[in-house]
Design a protein around this motif. Structure first.
Motif, PDB file in Angstrom:
ATOM      1  N   SER A 127      36.273  33.350  41.520  1.00 27.69           N
ATOM      2  CA  SER A 127      35.667  32.846  42.750  1.00 27.69           C
ATOM      3  C   SER A 127      34.330  33.528  42.978  1.00 27.69           C
ATOM      4  CB  SER A 127      36.586  33.094  43.957  1.00 27.69           C
ATOM      5  OG  SER A 127      36.701  34.477  44.217  1.00 27.69           O
ATOM      6  N   SER A 128      33.635  33.059  44.007  1.00 26.96           N
ATOM      7  CA  SER A 128      32.390  33.685  44.446  1.00 26.96           C
ATOM      8  C   SER A 128      32.545  34.069  45.908  1.00 26.96           C
ATOM      9  CB  SER A 128      31.206  32.737  44.284  1.00 26.96           C
ATOM     10  OG  SER A 128      30.976  32.455  42.917  1.00 26.96           O
ATOM     11  N   PRO A 152      37.925  38.131  47.011  1.00 26.89           N
ATOM     12  CA  PRO A 152      39.371  38.018  46.741  1.00 26.89           C
ATOM     13  C   PRO A 152      40.033  39.381  46.666  1.00 26.89           C
ATOM     14  CG  PRO A 152      38.119  37.682  44.736  1.00 26.89           C
ATOM     15  CD  PRO A 152      37.112  37.759  45.847  1.00 26.89           C
ATOM     16  N   ASN A 195      30.211  37.345  42.142  1.00 34.53           N
ATOM     17  CA  ASN A 195      31.007  36.462  41.300  1.00 34.53           C
ATOM     18  C   ASN A 195      32.108  37.272  40.616  1.00 34.53           C
ATOM     19  OD1 ASN A 195      29.335  34.081  41.728  1.00 34.53           O
ATOM     20  ND2 ASN A 195      27.802  35.143  40.493  1.00 34.53           N
ATOM     21  N   HIS A 218      34.956  37.056  52.161  1.00 39.22           N
ATOM     22  CA  HIS A 218      35.327  36.055  51.173  1.00 39.22           C
ATOM     23  C   HIS A 218      35.760  36.667  49.836  1.00 39.22           C
ATOM     24  CE1 HIS A 218      32.472  33.052  53.393  1.00 39.22           C
ATOM     25  NE2 HIS A 218      33.600  33.289  54.050  1.00 39.22           N
TER      26      HIS A 218
END
Length: 261
Positions: free
Chosen positions: A97-98, A106, A125, A104
């Motif tokens: 994910s980014s 992870p 990233n 945001h």
């Protein structure tokens, strides 16, 4: 300050041709790395151990302050590390994910290694390397850094560093053509302030003129010996074009994340 779980002996790669032959034919060695091991001796040395090219220009007894062989993996370690970075059905290398803000990011249980370079990356990233570890490509620093660089990157590194020491190593990418600039000091000072173990990767060594890599190694080593405390004492010169130094850097990453134990 050697990396954990390390067996010394890079010179065995060139002193024992039988080791090369055995590794190149082993089923556990990837096809790509087996082809590397079949290269002529001089070409192989330059590809796997670019700092040994620097040693040729030094006095017979070398420079003890340069730490050219602090990390000196065996041929077997290089082969094992190559497998960690080789994508297979059982060892998937995936983009996860980014994140454009810290909320945001992870929650990753695996060890993390962080790379930072001036200005290019505008968000974080995350890439999963099998079940081994996660690589985090951070927002760039310097004159082209995003406005939220300090808030996001500092917060992320402090939080991850405090969470069971999840960040195993931070890698600072320095352009070998220009060397350490004022903008690089931002990242270095951050790592020093937070007591983060970090490594300097000297990029684009294929673009440097003859003798220039030696000059940069000497200048950077003088800088880190006098100005830093948390820096791993060995530089890692690499080229994404010729692949020089990449195998050694991969082996170091595999070692500090516990994948050579």
């Amino acid at each position: 300050m050697a990396a954990p779980g390390l067996r010394l002996g890079a010179l065995r790669l060139f002193e024992m041709p039988a080791v090369l032959e055995r590794l190149s034919r082993s089923n556990s060695t990837s096809q790509a790395f087996a082809e590397v091991l079949r290269l002529p001796k001089q070409q192989l040395r330059k590809l796997l151990y670019p700092l040994q090219e620097v040693e040729r220009f030094l006095a017979p007894h070398g420079r003890q302050d340069l730490h050219l062989r602090t990390f000196d993996p065996s041929p077997e370690d290089l082969a094992r590390a190559d497998n960690v970075f080789t994508a297979t059905e059982r060892n998937r290398i995936d983009y996860v994910s980014s994140a454009v803000c810290i909320d945001h990011a992870p929650d990753l249980p695996r060890p993390e290694v962080v790379s930072k370079k001036p200005g290019h990356t505008k968000k974080m990233n995350f890439f999963k390397v099998g079940k081994h570890f996660t690589v985090v490509d951070m927002k760039g620093y310097g004159y082209r850094a995003p406005e939220d660089f300090v808030d996001m990157v500092e917060t992320y590194l402090k939080e991850r560093r405090g969470r069971a020491r999840n960040v195993k190593r931070t890698f600072l990418l320095v352009d070998s053509v220009v060397g350490i600039q004022k903008t690089d000091n931002i990242a270095i000072e951050m790592c020093e302030e937070f007591a983060l173990p970090y490594v300097i990767v000297l990029t684009k060594i294929d673009r440097s003129s003859k003798g220039h890599p030696l000059k940069q190694v000497l200048l950077i080593q003088k800088f880190v010996n006098t100005k830093t405390q948390g820096y791993f004492p060995q530089l890692f010169p690499v080229s994404a074009v010729t692949f020089s130094g990449i195998h050694l850097l991969r082996c170091f990453i595999a070692s500090v994340t516990g994948n050579l134990d």
